[in-house]
Write a protein that holds these residues in place. Structure first.
Motif, mmCIF file in Angstrom:
data_model
loop_
_atom_site.group_PDB
_atom_site.id
_atom_site.type_symbol
_atom_site.label_atom_id
_atom_site.label_comp_id
_atom_site.label_asym_id
_atom_site.label_seq_id
_atom_site.Cartn_x
_atom_site.Cartn_y
_atom_site.Cartn_z
ATOM 1 N N ASP A 38 -0.563 14.545 0.161
ATOM 2 C CA ASP A 38 -0.064 13.000 0.246
ATOM 3 C C ASP A 38 1.121 13.025 1.481
ATOM 4 O O ASP A 38 2.186 13.241 0.936
ATOM 5 N N ASP A 39 1.113 12.399 2.549
ATOM 6 C CA ASP A 39 2.187 12.483 3.566
ATOM 7 C C ASP A 39 2.903 11.085 3.292
ATOM 8 O O ASP A 39 3.729 10.775 4.129
ATOM 9 N N GLY A 40 2.386 10.215 2.416
ATOM 10 C CA GLY A 40 3.180 8.903 2.237
ATOM 11 C C GLY A 40 2.576 7.934 3.094
ATOM 12 O O GLY A 40 2.952 6.574 3.221
ATOM 13 N N SER A 44 -4.229 9.608 4.238
ATOM 14 C CA SER A 44 -4.379 11.081 4.318
ATOM 15 C C SER A 44 -5.544 11.800 3.716
ATOM 16 O O SER A 44 -5.916 12.650 3.893
ATOM 17 N N HIS A 45 -6.223 11.060 2.928
ATOM 18 C CA HIS A 45 -7.524 11.511 2.050
ATOM 19 C C HIS A 45 -8.717 10.144 2.424
ATOM 20 O O HIS A 45 -8.427 9.093 2.432
ATOM 21 N N ARG A 78 -3.702 15.175 10.763
ATOM 22 C CA ARG A 78 -3.376 13.790 10.338
ATOM 23 C C ARG A 78 -3.887 13.354 8.898
ATOM 24 O O ARG A 78 -3.598 12.486 8.336
ATOM 25 N N VAL A 79 -4.910 14.054 8.798
ATOM 26 C CA VAL A 79 -5.948 13.937 7.757
ATOM 27 C C VAL A 79 -5.815 15.328 6.855
ATOM 28 O O VAL A 79 -6.352 16.108 7.147
ATOM 29 N N HIS A 80 -5.514 14.961 5.505
ATOM 30 C CA HIS A 80 -5.370 16.281 4.690
ATOM 31 C C HIS A 80 -6.641 16.483 4.152
ATOM 32 O O HIS A 80 -7.154 17.750 3.796
ATOM 33 N N ALA A 81 -7.371 15.509 3.645
ATOM 34 C CA ALA A 81 -8.921 15.942 2.785
ATOM 35 C C ALA A 81 -9.842 14.900 3.290
ATOM 36 O O ALA A 81 -9.620 13.634 3.772
#
Length: 92
Positions: A38-40, A44-45, A78-81
């Motif tokens: 979670d980048d705030g 992100s997901h 830019r997208v974690h999941a």
């Protein structure tokens, strides 16, 4: 040029690449707040539900690869999941 959200960018890229009959880009970030990745940003997901004739006769793994390729650097940068549910018309 107006900055678009990651969700809008995913929608635009997948629409251009696959001309889908159905496309849902669901922002799941709120349920991951404070977790790893979670980048705030609040973006992100994501879950992508896409139905396109481009996926006819293509394996589930290859469909996921096609979606990831269409999104370029977004996943991992830019997208974690990203959960992908890709199907051909008729549920195939």
């Amino acid at each position: 040029m107006e900055k678009i959200s990651v969700q809008q960018e995913i929608t635009q890229l997948l629409t251009e690449a696959f001309a889908p009959q159905k496309l849902e880009v669901i922002n799941d970030s709120a349920s991951h707040r404070g977790h790893m990745g979670d980048d705030g940003s609040g973006e992100s997901h994501f879950t992508v539900v896409i139905e396109s004739a481009a996926f006819e006769g293509v394996s589930r793994l290859q469909r996921q690869r096609m979606v990831n390729k269409a999104l370029g650097d977004l996943p991992g940068e830019r997208v974690h999941a990203l959960a992908i549910k890709a199907s051909a018309p008729g549920g195939a």
